[in-house]
Design a protein around this motif. Structure first.
Motif, PDB file in Angstrom:
ATOM      1  N   VAL A 140      82.683  -3.345   1.367  1.00  0.00           N
ATOM      2  CA  VAL A 140      81.906  -2.470   0.471  1.00  0.00           C
ATOM      3  C   VAL A 140      82.346  -1.016   0.621  1.00  0.00           C
ATOM      4  O   VAL A 140      82.543  -0.300  -0.372  1.00  0.00           O
ATOM      5  N   LEU A 151      73.225  -4.945   5.980  1.00  0.00           N
ATOM      6  CA  LEU A 151      74.429  -4.136   5.761  1.00  0.00           C
ATOM      7  C   LEU A 151      74.108  -2.661   5.999  1.00  0.00           C
ATOM      8  O   LEU A 151      74.858  -1.943   6.666  1.00  0.00           O
ATOM      9  N   TYR A 161      67.066   6.163   9.317  1.00  0.00           N
ATOM     10  CA  TYR A 161      68.012   6.336   8.206  1.00  0.00           C
ATOM     11  C   TYR A 161      68.073   7.779   7.699  1.00  0.00           C
ATOM     12  O   TYR A 161      69.129   8.355   7.546  1.00  0.00           O
ATOM     13  N   LEU A 194      81.659  -7.689   5.494  1.00  0.00           N
ATOM     14  CA  LEU A 194      81.102  -7.285   4.191  1.00  0.00           C
ATOM     15  C   LEU A 194      80.999  -5.767   4.098  1.00  0.00           C
ATOM     16  O   LEU A 194      81.339  -5.164   3.077  1.00  0.00           O
ATOM     17  N   LEU A 195      80.520  -5.155   5.183  1.00  0.00           N
ATOM     18  CA  LEU A 195      80.355  -3.696   5.187  1.00  0.00           C
ATOM     19  C   LEU A 195      81.692  -2.997   4.979  1.00  0.00           C
ATOM     20  O   LEU A 195      81.808  -2.065   4.166  1.00  0.00           O
ATOM     21  N   ALA A 212      76.598   2.873  -2.162  1.00  0.00           N
ATOM     22  CA  ALA A 212      77.328   1.598  -2.290  1.00  0.00           C
ATOM     23  C   ALA A 212      76.701   0.540  -1.386  1.00  0.00           C
ATOM     24  O   ALA A 212      76.461  -0.596  -1.815  1.00  0.00           O
ATOM     25  N   VAL A 213      76.421   0.931  -0.154  1.00  0.00           N
ATOM     26  CA  VAL A 213      75.832  -0.019   0.797  1.00  0.00           C
ATOM     27  C   VAL A 213      74.426  -0.425   0.339  1.00  0.00           C
ATOM     28  O   VAL A 213      74.074  -1.607   0.352  1.00  0.00           O
ATOM     29  N   TRP A 252      74.674  -2.750  -2.778  1.00  0.00           N
ATOM     30  CA  TRP A 252      75.141  -4.087  -2.397  1.00  0.00           C
ATOM     31  C   TRP A 252      74.046  -4.836  -1.639  1.00  0.00           C
ATOM     32  O   TRP A 252      73.765  -6.008  -1.911  1.00  0.00           O
ATOM     33  N   ASP A 253      73.430  -4.156  -0.693  1.00  0.00           N
ATOM     34  CA  ASP A 253      72.362  -4.758   0.112  1.00  0.00           C
ATOM     35  C   ASP A 253      71.202  -5.210  -0.778  1.00  0.00           C
ATOM     36  O   ASP A 253      70.679  -6.315  -0.626  1.00  0.00           O
TER      37      ASP A 253
END
Lengths: 139, 351
Positions: A117, A10, B151, A113-114, B256-257, B260-261
């Motif tokens: 989210v 993600l 990143y 999903l991304l 958030a990502v 969740w990840d």
């Protein structure tokens, strides 16, 4: 995946999209006269990496499809057995999904999903900010 | 103090004091001090916080002519040790450098250059493991190449690096003092400080040309200790800062990502993929390495810039081993912190 923080792709997709969007933002900045060669160097490098990631991922999944999935998951040509006159919109969607390569599934699932989210995060941000705004306006 | 009487490697005019927290680091602190004294922009003062070491760390540091301070009792955390030295800092900038971290000769100069922007509260650099031998060091090497080549640079473009790394960061003293120094309320004091800076309106910058070289955990025991701190620290910071993070554009999306990840990864690696491979098809095992080519792109790009493509390729498989350990540690941290509500609060040193 940041160091020490695991992931299932993600984050990867998010940063690929972020990096590709840098191109758009930098074009806008350039038109506004707020860009520089140094900024374009960073944007070019990062969006190049993102494009490279997309390219090798698509290539890898295509190879998987060719060498593995197509041998195992033989998708019936449902479209051929249906006449367009009898198909509803929903059926057409299902048929289209069935015709997609099996290997595209991980990307599509990750993308959905991304989006979910990111939308949740935006809603949360709006909810957290809302009381403050309401207080200011007397709401 | 005149130039002639100042300790070697200390410079007037940089406006920088370096704080080096150290607990039983006698074997490595000398190299760190040497690299600080060899900087193109040498700090005006180097303060080593000898956190009641028992191996002569303070004596080693003192032999290099730097300031050594020793709290009355062990402070219990890196954050507290660094904050202990803060009252002695008289310069407008302070850097925190881990006792096992050496710097490229121009690292401080490059970090200080972005601090000319008065809105910047902190700046961090590119981290590369100094030793790349064991499977854990190799996994971390690939992880860092990926994260810092890709990143972090994207995060910096959007003005929101996720963390100003604890092993090397330069801070504006005004911002640090506003925050009361480093807090030990979480196990990831660097993330806590970074997100606190954002809340206070400070910018944080990532400078990819400023390299530093920490010693990473070389065995499973050390790696587990470090990952325990990092994973619990991440969850603790999300709990602590979630409202402020939700108010901060882009950081909100990044966190958030990431959250969740991090939550889904253990479920996918340890539940879904094994079950699907048994119940449906063994082909689902491909899921463990399906992103392998994608990961390789930034890793190779970063390694090529450093002239280390061979080392990166050789280390590459170790990344997938470390990733499973990351997932296991994160699962445990989420379960302990969010389900059992048993926060991890005791700082365990492990590089």
């Amino acid at each position: 995946m940041s160091a020490g923080i695991p992931g299932i792709g993600l984050g990867g997709l998010f940063f690929v999209i972020s990096a590709l969007l840098m191109l758009v933002f930098e074009i806008v900045r350039t038109l506004q006269g707020r860009s520089s060669a140094e900024r374009w160097r960073v944007v070019g490098y990062q969006s190049g990496l993102a494009a490279g990631i997309v390219f090798v991922t698509v290539g890898f999944l295509w190879l998987l499809e060719l060498m593995v999935f197509s041998q195992v998951f033989r998708v019936e040509d449902v479209a051929a057995s249906e006449t367009s006159a009898t198909r509803t919109g929903e059926q057409a969607l299902v048929s289209a999904a069935e015709l997609l390569p099996v290997s595209a599934a991980p990307i599509l699932v990750t993308l959905v999903l991304l989006l979910a989210v990111l939308c949740s995060a935006e809603v949360l941000g709006w909810v957290v900010r809302w009381p403050a705004k309401a207080r200011k306006t007397g709401g | 103090m005149t130039q002639a009487h100042r300790p070697p490697g200390t410079g007037m005019g940089t406006g920088l004091t370096v704080i080096v927290p150290a607990y039983n680091e006698a074997g490595v602190v000398a190299e760190t001090i040497r690299s600080l004294q060899g900087q193109t922009a040498p700090p005006e003062e180097i303060i080593v916080v000898d956190d009641c070491s028992t191996d002569g760390t303070g004596d080693v540091a003192r032999s290099f002519g730097v300031t050594v301070v020793r709290p009355p009792a062990n402070t219990g955390s890196k954050a507290a040790a660094q904050t202990f030295a803060l009252s002695r800092v008289r310069t407008p900038f302070a850097a925190a450098v881990d006792a096992d971290t050496t710097l490229a000769p121009d690292a401080l100069e490059r970090l200080l250059s972005v601090m000319e922007d008065e809105e910047v509260g902190a700046a961090c650099g590119f981290v590369v493991p100094r030793r790349v031998r064991s499977v854990w060091e190799r996994g971390r090497y690939v992880e860092y190449l990926f994260a810092f080549s890709f990143y972090k640079q994207v995060q910096d473009y959007y003005g929101r690096p996720l963390i100003s790394s604890g092993c090397l960061s330069v801070y504006r003293m005004e911002a640090l003092l506003q925050n009361g120094g480093w807090s030990d309320r979480t196990m990831a004091e660097d993330m806590d400080l970074t997100w606190s800076f954002y809340r206070a309106g400070w910018k944080v910058r990532f400078v990819p040309e400023a390299f530093c070289y920490p010693i990473e955990p070389y065995n499973l025991a050390f790696m587990r200790k470090q990952l325990k701190r990092w994973s619990h620290g991440f969850v603790q910071n999300v709990r602590l800062h979630w409202k402020d993070v939700a108010r901060t554009g882009y950081l909100r999306s990044v966190v958030a990502v990431a959250f969740w990840d991090a939550t889904m990864a253990p479920l996918v690696y340890f539940l879904f993929l094994p079950l699907l491979s048994i119940l449906v098809s063994p082909l689902f095992l491909i899921g463990y390495v399906i992103d392998a080519p994608a990961v390789l792109v930034p890793v190779l790009a970063g390694a090529l810039r450093r002239g280390e493509p061979g080392r990166a390729l050789l280390s590459y498989p170790a990344f997938f081993v470390l990733r499973l350990l990351n997932a296991a540690m994160m699962l445990k941290a989420i379960f302990m912190e969010l389900v059992l509500r048993r926060p991890f609060l005791v700082y365990e040193k492990g590089h």
